[in-house]
Design an enzyme around this catalytic site. Structure first.
Site, PDB file in Angstrom:
ATOM      1  N   GLY A  54       0.858  -1.179   0.000  1.00  9.50           N
ATOM      2  CA  GLY A  54       0.000   0.000   0.000  1.00  9.50           C
ATOM      3  C   GLY A  54       0.894   1.229   0.000  1.00  9.50           C
ATOM      4  CG  ASP A 244      -0.266   1.913  -5.730  1.00 12.27           C
ATOM      5  OD1 ASP A 244      -1.393   1.505  -6.041  1.00 12.27           O
ATOM      6  OD2 ASP A 244       0.407   1.443  -4.785  1.00 12.27           O
TER       7      ASP A 244
HETATM    8  O1  MRU Z   1       0.482  -4.030  -4.586  1.00 11.19           O
HETATM    9  P1  MRU Z   1      -0.111  -3.326  -3.392  1.00 11.19           P
HETATM   10  O2  MRU Z   1      -0.903  -4.210  -2.513  1.00 11.19           O
HETATM   11  O3  MRU Z   1       0.921  -2.497  -2.664  1.00 11.19           O
HETATM   12  O4  MRU Z   1      -1.098  -2.286  -4.049  1.00 11.19           O
HETATM   13  C1  MRU Z   1      -1.863  -1.458  -3.243  1.00 11.19           C
HETATM   14  C2  MRU Z   1      -2.865  -0.686  -3.984  1.00 11.19           C
HETATM   15  O5  MRU Z   1      -2.996  -0.718  -5.175  1.00 11.19           O
HETATM   16  C3  MRU Z   1      -3.664   0.240  -3.156  1.00 11.19           C
HETATM   17  O6  MRU Z   1      -4.970   0.324  -3.606  1.00 11.19           O
HETATM   18  C4  MRU Z   1      -2.960   1.596  -3.233  1.00 11.19           C
HETATM   19  O7  MRU Z   1      -1.628   1.485  -2.815  1.00 11.19           O
HETATM   20  C5  MRU Z   1      -3.609   2.600  -2.458  1.00 11.19           C
HETATM   21  S1  MRU Z   1      -3.126   2.455  -0.805  1.00 11.19           S
HETATM   22  C6  MRU Z   1      -3.925   3.518   0.181  1.00 11.19           C
END
Ligand code: MRU
Length: 369
Positions: A54, A244
């Site tokens: 995240g 992200d």
């Molecule tokens: O691959 P991840 O689990 O790190 O991806 C996370 C996401 O896509 C979330 O939706 C994004 O980071 C938003 S976090 C508040």
């Protein structure tokens, strides 16, 4: 937020004052395990292997990773090495680079003897700032939910669809997409969340469902390809997702599959909101579709699935024929034209260059340096 009635953040400084505790998200929802990070390498591995994940939490972990590095070697070379180790841990979430740039700016000008202490101070600030920002997102997003409540018959439920985990586990606390949901729930609004399972890592099924459940928020896990059907039948009032990286033109990069949900929302007149803290905006990227690097992860995440067996064991099984090639793009970019609004700590913004620049002029100035 609460786990079995006890308040937890997703990351914290341990009682010893220097090591870092974090919830090991790879083990959820089956086991609640706390990991201890004691070195810069530990922090880099935690980010790369998705023990933490995240965008905002990746940034917070990197900040503590720099502090751990300064304990071991606070020289100029040590500072450079720590930055270079952490910045490549994952490529897409810009919060990683943002946090490292903040840390470097605070540490580079000062005497190496003072760097370790200063690093913990700055990392703690970044962590607290994340919580404050998410409170702002909660308040601004709540207004959108209240407007929907006002249009409904009294007592009717508001249905929100979300993708991946942009919950408190993806941040330090509160979450981004979930922040308005938690606040609405706290205020007594009847709210229900459609949780996309989010293949291949299943952050929705494993993490979002887990944290909503622990907090008592009504929710239903759905296969990733269900959202369009629900929208066609009036079963989604609004979608809120995290991100992200948001480009200067308002394009939104988020977990793979977000774009398809935005298309379905557009076709069905469902408002599609993206919740983000300002460190997620990358003013150095002009065009999100063209320029945001999309992480490609191991094919094993697609071919294999891990779950709990009926007798309580965790087991990994293969679901793809031996020899079939797989592709694992971890993110996609939703063009700004499909986004209804960006829920930030400074209000709900139009997803365009002018609105982002007007809301965060200091970030524009910093990007130009
Ligand atoms: O691959 P991840 O689990 O790190 O991806 C996370 C996401 O896509 C979330 O939706 C994004 O980071 C938003 S976090 C508040």
């Amino acid at each position: 937020m609460k786990v079995d009635g006890k308040h937890f953040r997703s990351i914290w400084r341990e009682r010893d004052g220097w090591s870092v505790g974090a919830i090991d998200q790879r083990r959820l929802p089956h086991e609640f395990v706390i990991a201890k990070l004691t070195s810069c390498e530990d922090a880099a591995v935690a980010i790369r292997d998705m023990l933490v994940r995240g965008a905002p939490l990746i940034g917070a972990t990197a900040a503590y990773g720099m502090a751990l590095a300064m304990r071991a070697d606070a020289s100029d070379a040590g500072l450079r090495r720590a930055y270079d180790t952490l910045v490549v841990a994952r490529p897409t979430a810009i919060n990683l680079k943002w946090a490292l740039d903040e840390m470097r700016a605070a540490l580079a000008p000062i005497d190496p003897a003072e760097r370790a202490e200063a690093a913990y101070v700055r990392a703690d600030e970044i962590v607290e700032q994340d919580v404050e920002i998410n409170r702002g997102i909660a308040a601004n997003g709540l207004a959108l939910i209240e407007a929907i409540v006002a249009r409904k018959t009294p007592g009717e439920t508001v249905n929100v669809l979300t993708h991946c985990n942009a919950g408190w586990l993806a941040t330090v606390d509160w979450g981004t997409a979930t922040a308005p949901i938690y606040l609405a729930h706290e205020r007594g609004i009847k709210i229900h969340v459609w949780v996309d399972e989010t293949r291949p890592r299943n952050q929705g099924a494993s993490l979002t469902a887990w944290e909503l459940g622990h907090h008592g928020v009504p929710h239903t896990v759905i296969p990733d390809n269900t959202g369009g059907h629900l929208m066609q039948h009036g079963m989604v009032d609004l979608a809120i997702v995290g991100t992200d990286r948001v480009a200067a033109n308002g394009d939104v990069c988020n977990k793979i599959g977000t774009y398809l949900k935005a298309l379905a929302a557009h076709d069905n007149g469902v408002p599609f909101y993206v919740a983000l803290p300002s460190p997620t905006i990358d003013f150095a990227v002009d065009d999100g579709i063209r320029d945001i690097p999309i992480e490609q992860r191991s094919g094993v995440e697609v071919t294999d699935m891990t779950g709990r067996t009926a007798d309580g064991r965790l087991e990994t099984v293969r679901i793809v024929p031996e020899g079939s090639p797989v592709a694992n793009y971890a993110f996609d970019v939703t063009p700004a034209r499909l986004v209804t609004g960006l829920i930030t700590e400074r209000g709900v913004l139009k997803p365009d260059r002018a609105s982002l620049a007007a809301a965060f002029p200091e970030r524009i100035a910093a990007a130009a340096e």
